[in-house]
Design a protein around this motif. Sequence first.
Motif, PDB file in Angstrom:
ATOM      1  N   VAL A   1       1.591 132.691 -68.658  1.00  0.00           N
ATOM      2  CA  VAL A   1       0.783 132.044 -69.690  1.00  0.00           C
ATOM      3  C   VAL A   1       1.471 130.764 -70.157  1.00  0.00           C
ATOM      4  O   VAL A   1       0.847 129.713 -70.335  1.00  0.00           O
ATOM      5  N   GLU A   2       2.803 130.853 -70.359  1.00  0.00           N
ATOM      6  CA  GLU A   2       3.539 129.684 -70.839  1.00  0.00           C
ATOM      7  C   GLU A   2       3.509 128.563 -69.791  1.00  0.00           C
ATOM      8  O   GLU A   2       3.360 127.370 -70.138  1.00  0.00           O
ATOM      9  N   GLY A   3       3.655 128.938 -68.537  1.00  0.00           N
ATOM     10  CA  GLY A   3       3.647 127.922 -67.472  1.00  0.00           C
ATOM     11  C   GLY A   3       2.288 127.235 -67.368  1.00  0.00           C
ATOM     12  O   GLY A   3       2.213 126.005 -67.212  1.00  0.00           O
ATOM     13  N   ARG A   4       1.224 128.045 -67.442  1.00  0.00           N
ATOM     14  CA  ARG A   4      -0.104 127.433 -67.360  1.00  0.00           C
ATOM     15  C   ARG A   4      -0.367 126.507 -68.547  1.00  0.00           C
ATOM     16  O   ARG A   4      -0.996 125.471 -68.406  1.00  0.00           O
ATOM     17  N   ALA A   5       0.133 126.870 -69.693  1.00  0.00           N
ATOM     18  CA  ALA A   5      -0.051 126.009 -70.883  1.00  0.00           C
ATOM     19  C   ALA A   5       0.644 124.673 -70.676  1.00  0.00           C
ATOM     20  O   ALA A   5       0.146 123.620 -71.089  1.00  0.00           O
ATOM     21  N   GLN A   6       1.858 124.714 -70.053  1.00  0.00           N
ATOM     22  CA  GLN A   6       2.559 123.459 -69.796  1.00  0.00           C
ATOM     23  C   GLN A   6       1.817 122.614 -68.751  1.00  0.00           C
ATOM     24  O   GLN A   6       1.832 121.374 -68.823  1.00  0.00           O
ATOM     25  N   ASN A   7       1.171 123.264 -67.812  1.00  0.00           N
ATOM     26  CA  ASN A   7       0.480 122.517 -66.744  1.00  0.00           C
ATOM     27  C   ASN A   7      -0.801 121.865 -67.250  1.00  0.00           C
ATOM     28  O   ASN A   7      -1.268 120.882 -66.664  1.00  0.00           O
ATOM     29  N   ARG A   8      -1.391 122.405 -68.305  1.00  0.00           N
ATOM     30  CA  ARG A   8      -2.593 121.786 -68.890  1.00  0.00           C
ATOM     31  C   ARG A   8      -2.134 120.656 -69.804  1.00  0.00           C
ATOM     32  O   ARG A   8      -1.762 120.878 -70.966  1.00  0.00           O
ATOM     33  N   ARG A   9      -2.135 119.461 -69.317  1.00  0.00           N
ATOM     34  CA  ARG A   9      -1.530 118.360 -70.069  1.00  0.00           C
ATOM     35  C   ARG A   9      -2.147 117.002 -69.674  1.00  0.00           C
ATOM     36  O   ARG A   9      -2.801 116.903 -68.639  1.00  0.00           O
ATOM     37  N   VAL A  10      -1.915 116.006 -70.516  1.00  0.00           N
ATOM     38  CA  VAL A  10      -2.203 114.599 -70.211  1.00  0.00           C
ATOM     39  C   VAL A  10      -0.893 113.838 -70.365  1.00  0.00           C
ATOM     40  O   VAL A  10      -0.320 113.794 -71.461  1.00  0.00           O
ATOM     41  N   GLU A  11      -0.401 113.284 -69.289  1.00  0.00           N
ATOM     42  CA  GLU A  11       0.860 112.559 -69.305  1.00  0.00           C
ATOM     43  C   GLU A  11       0.612 111.056 -69.404  1.00  0.00           C
ATOM     44  O   GLU A  11      -0.399 110.543 -68.926  1.00  0.00           O
TER      45      GLU A  11
ATOM     46  N   LYS B   1       1.376 116.012 -75.458  1.00  0.00           N
ATOM     47  CA  LYS B   1       1.363 117.447 -75.205  1.00  0.00           C
ATOM     48  C   LYS B   1       0.649 118.211 -76.312  1.00  0.00           C
ATOM     49  O   LYS B   1       0.214 119.349 -76.136  1.00  0.00           O
ATOM     50  N   SER B   2       0.554 117.554 -77.466  1.00  0.00           N
ATOM     51  CA  SER B   2      -0.098 118.211 -78.611  1.00  0.00           C
ATOM     52  C   SER B   2      -1.586 117.900 -78.686  1.00  0.00           C
ATOM     53  O   SER B   2      -2.243 118.279 -79.636  1.00  0.00           O
ATOM     54  N   VAL B   3      -2.090 117.148 -77.691  1.00  0.00           N
ATOM     55  CA  VAL B   3      -3.521 116.843 -77.667  1.00  0.00           C
ATOM     56  C   VAL B   3      -4.259 118.032 -77.054  1.00  0.00           C
ATOM     57  O   VAL B   3      -4.001 118.409 -75.917  1.00  0.00           O
ATOM     58  N   LEU B   4      -5.135 118.639 -77.810  1.00  0.00           N
ATOM     59  CA  LEU B   4      -5.840 119.848 -77.389  1.00  0.00           C
ATOM     60  C   LEU B   4      -7.308 119.539 -77.098  1.00  0.00           C
ATOM     61  O   LEU B   4      -7.915 118.669 -77.740  1.00  0.00           O
ATOM     62  N   PHE B   5      -7.878 120.295 -76.156  1.00  0.00           N
ATOM     63  CA  PHE B   5      -9.269 120.105 -75.762  1.00  0.00           C
ATOM     64  C   PHE B   5     -10.021 121.428 -75.917  1.00  0.00           C
ATOM     65  O   PHE B   5      -9.430 122.514 -75.870  1.00  0.00           O
ATOM     66  N   ASP B   6     -11.321 121.303 -76.096  1.00  0.00           N
ATOM     67  CA  ASP B   6     -12.149 122.515 -76.080  1.00  0.00           C
ATOM     68  C   ASP B   6     -12.061 123.164 -74.702  1.00  0.00           C
ATOM     69  O   ASP B   6     -11.926 122.481 -73.674  1.00  0.00           O
TER      70      ASP B   6
ATOM     71  N   HIS C   1      -3.902 116.722 -65.946  1.00  0.00           N
ATOM     72  CA  HIS C   1      -3.511 117.837 -65.082  1.00  0.00           C
ATOM     73  C   HIS C   1      -4.080 119.137 -65.667  1.00  0.00           C
ATOM     74  O   HIS C   1      -4.290 119.253 -66.884  1.00  0.00           O
ATOM     75  N   THR C   2      -4.288 120.140 -64.792  1.00  0.00           N
ATOM     76  CA  THR C   2      -4.762 121.447 -65.235  1.00  0.00           C
ATOM     77  C   THR C   2      -3.898 122.531 -64.586  1.00  0.00           C
ATOM     78  O   THR C   2      -3.085 122.256 -63.693  1.00  0.00           O
ATOM     79  N   ASP C   3      -4.119 123.753 -65.070  1.00  0.00           N
ATOM     80  CA  ASP C   3      -3.452 124.871 -64.386  1.00  0.00           C
ATOM     81  C   ASP C   3      -4.319 125.297 -63.207  1.00  0.00           C
ATOM     82  O   ASP C   3      -5.341 124.687 -62.899  1.00  0.00           O
ATOM     83  N   SER C   4      -3.920 126.337 -62.528  1.00  0.00           N
ATOM     84  CA  SER C   4      -4.602 126.744 -61.302  1.00  0.00           C
ATOM     85  C   SER C   4      -5.757 127.702 -61.548  1.00  0.00           C
ATOM     86  O   SER C   4      -6.383 128.187 -60.606  1.00  0.00           O
ATOM     87  N   THR C   5      -6.025 128.000 -62.811  1.00  0.00           N
ATOM     88  CA  THR C   5      -7.108 128.941 -63.121  1.00  0.00           C
ATOM     89  C   THR C   5      -8.463 128.298 -62.798  1.00  0.00           C
ATOM     90  O   THR C   5      -8.718 127.169 -63.197  1.00  0.00           O
ATOM     91  N   GLY C   6      -9.316 129.038 -62.092  1.00  0.00           N
ATOM     92  CA  GLY C   6     -10.667 128.555 -61.830  1.00  0.00           C
ATOM     93  C   GLY C   6     -10.779 127.748 -60.535  1.00  0.00           C
ATOM     94  O   GLY C   6      -9.842 127.665 -59.738  1.00  0.00           O
ATOM     95  N   ASN C   7     -11.924 127.102 -60.380  1.00  0.00           N
ATOM     96  CA  ASN C   7     -12.244 126.347 -59.174  1.00  0.00           C
ATOM     97  C   ASN C   7     -11.452 125.031 -59.132  1.00  0.00           C
ATOM     98  O   ASN C   7     -11.414 124.282 -60.109  1.00  0.00           O
ATOM     99  N   ALA C   8     -10.815 124.739 -57.977  1.00  0.00           N
ATOM    100  CA  ALA C   8      -9.942 123.575 -57.867  1.00  0.00           C
ATOM    101  C   ALA C   8     -10.738 122.276 -58.032  1.00  0.00           C
ATOM    102  O   ALA C   8     -10.259 121.335 -58.676  1.00  0.00           O
ATOM    103  N   ALA C   9     -11.931 122.217 -57.451  1.00  0.00           N
ATOM    104  CA  ALA C   9     -12.725 120.983 -57.561  1.00  0.00           C
ATOM    105  C   ALA C   9     -13.143 120.723 -59.003  1.00  0.00           C
ATOM    106  O   ALA C   9     -13.083 119.590 -59.495  1.00  0.00           O
ATOM    107  N   LYS C  10     -13.536 121.778 -59.703  1.00  0.00           N
ATOM    108  CA  LYS C  10     -13.916 121.601 -61.115  1.00  0.00           C
ATOM    109  C   LYS C  10     -12.700 121.228 -61.945  1.00  0.00           C
ATOM    110  O   LYS C  10     -12.772 120.439 -62.880  1.00  0.00           O
ATOM    111  N   ASN C  11     -11.552 121.816 -61.610  1.00  0.00           N
ATOM    112  CA  ASN C  11     -10.330 121.461 -62.339  1.00  0.00           C
ATOM    113  C   ASN C  11      -9.971 119.993 -62.128  1.00  0.00           C
ATOM    114  O   ASN C  11      -9.507 119.318 -63.052  1.00  0.00           O
ATOM    115  N   LEU C  12     -10.162 119.506 -60.898  1.00  0.00           N
ATOM    116  CA  LEU C  12      -9.869 118.100 -60.626  1.00  0.00           C
ATOM    117  C   LEU C  12     -10.750 117.194 -61.489  1.00  0.00           C
ATOM    118  O   LEU C  12     -10.268 116.246 -62.111  1.00  0.00           O
ATOM    119  N   GLN C  13     -12.068 117.510 -61.536  1.00  0.00           N
ATOM    120  CA  GLN C  13     -12.965 116.683 -62.345  1.00  0.00           C
ATOM    121  C   GLN C  13     -12.633 116.798 -63.824  1.00  0.00           C
ATOM    122  O   GLN C  13     -12.671 115.815 -64.575  1.00  0.00           O
TER     123      GLN C  13
END
Length: 687
Positions: A672-682, A581-586, A620-632
């Motif tokens: 904001v807090e929920g989206r931060a939790q959804n942006r993760r690598v499990e 959860k502490s791994v951050l990306f650009d 995983h990503t949050d719902s912000t932006g285009n779904a197809a780009k988020n999937l990739q």
Amino acid sequence: MKKRIYLSLFAFAGFFSANAQSYLGYTHDNYAGVQGVLFNPSSIVDSRFKTDINLFSMSSSVTNDAYGVKIFDVFKDGYDFDLEAKKSFSNANNAAFNTDVMGPSVMFNIAPKHSLAVYTRARAFVNVIGVNGQVINDLAKDDMESFPEANVGSFNGVGNSWGELGISYAAVLYQRGQHFLKGGITAKYLQGVANYHIQGNDVTMEFNEDLILPENSTYTTTGSAVYGSSQDFETNSDLEIDSKSRGFGFDLGLTYEWRPEYTADRADINDLKEVNKYKLRFGISVTDIGSMKYEKGIRNLYNLNDTFTQDDLDNADGIYDLYTNKTVINGTVKSYLPTALHADVDWNIYKKFYLNANGDLGVVSKDKLNQNSIANRVSLTPRYESRWFSAYIPVSYMDYSKQVQAGLGLRTGIFFIGSGSIISNAISKSSRAADIHLGFKIPVYQKKAKDKDQDGDGILDKDDACPTVAGPVENNGCPWGDQDNDGVLDKDDKCPTVAGPTANKGCPWEDKDNDGVLDKDDKCPSVAGPKENAGCPWPDTDSDGVLDKDDKCPKVKGTLANNGCPEVTTEVIKKLNDFSKSVLFDTSKATIKAESTAKLDEIVKVMNEYSNANFKLEGHTDSTGNAAKNLQLSKDRAAAVKDYLIAKGISADRLSSEGYGITKPIASNKTVEGRAQNRRVEIIVVK
């Protein structure tokens, strides 16, 4: 730019070429000596020589299927090759080159049925396969006409030169009555000298003699090509032989002889070394199995699908400058030997007159990159041979020249010279092949037997107490006794009345602990243990109740259910995911931020503690932006973490990754807090 741009592309395709084998017609002579080992290593045993020393010999030949000439006219003044040669161009003309020089070499007998040979050899091979002969002809003309387009086609070329140091061993494998079989093997060290190779795929180009384009027009080529060499000759044109450019190869051979003169009254015939004993001889061999590597090689991969302007042509110094759309690979270049199958039948027609039928077949793909190959050939050679003189007339047909060739050869003991095509070259106006071989040697022949030794034990019958049964000289030519028939002679048997193996001096082996494993093989002779563990009981190094033979983690305690390895618990997975959860990306990228490496290294430590467990990385990503780009993006981030772990030593076989985009939220995407939790690598354990 000069016309040499195009000629550079085909520098490999000079129509020089070689026959399928060297020393045509000579090597099957029973007095060929050490040269025979080059095509069948079994030939050196039971030969007419005690020793045969080659001082120097060479064989060289040329052939092709595009040009035919009257060979001897070529050397006359005023001969015009372009006008007088008979041309047979096709979309796929072929050629090959082979020069074979044998340096100081020797063969000798080390025992009555065993022989050795050591030879030195320098070789050069060039093969050109599938070249458009008409294009080559037009490029070579001084008055070349303009072409709208030339279909060069798909071609393959390789040139290779190397040195060989070979050691051959041959032995009599079977000898009974009229049937005689011998085999041989050659191992050879290869020292690479130089290598070029080129391969084109569907190459076309349009050109004219001066390369002057009409205003606003262009020059176009298509296809692809590979060009490589043993060193970068563009930066250093001096040949540099690298000791690390080397390889290994070997040859295998068998020879069977039918000896009908063997009868009960002539049982000594097989042991007469100085005479020929067969009526028919069959030989088969496979040569040049192997390859060599050039450590400082270079290979260019060209994409020829390009269009050029007049300025491009004027400014380029050569084809290497013109085609910039290429990939350069520096490093090891592997070149393959021309592996071939050889088979021959030799018939002793009458006394010293013989007829030999021979076939040479290339068994490698001629289209393979950097693969040398022979031109297939069949030949028929009548010959007369004696100790100090041989004469032979080889008649052959080869698949490149597609012509019957006839030659002539002579051997005079210390010197031999011959050609497989000299007669054809003298009478034909369109020869496509020429060859010559010659050599100097020192032969030491077998001596004629003066007295009989029927049993072949080295003791003449007049001194042999058992003349028809072989035995040692210490026992007057009679065999030693063996009371217990265990193969150990009584004189050497410590237990002469009880059968036992030779290794234990004729006595049976003991088994002190009665575990079924003999003491000689038992690593624990005083403690019973299974045969599978060399007679020792199975250990349990980590004392976890799982024997080492079944324990996947023999030095770490684990559970029986997990094959002796520690199990990954829920707490361990939670710990891994706390780190992840502490791994951050650009932002909007799969690039891991530098401050995340400490947490990733903690994940590496945990995974190393459970070295038999496999893990899946889910992005995983949050719902912000285009779904197809988020999937990739989720897939890329999971893959980025996976790559990092692999780079830190975690086996790729233990890891997999997948991305799910916005499909598996663990919190509300409205905050904001929920989206931060959804942006993760499990990280999950894969059972």
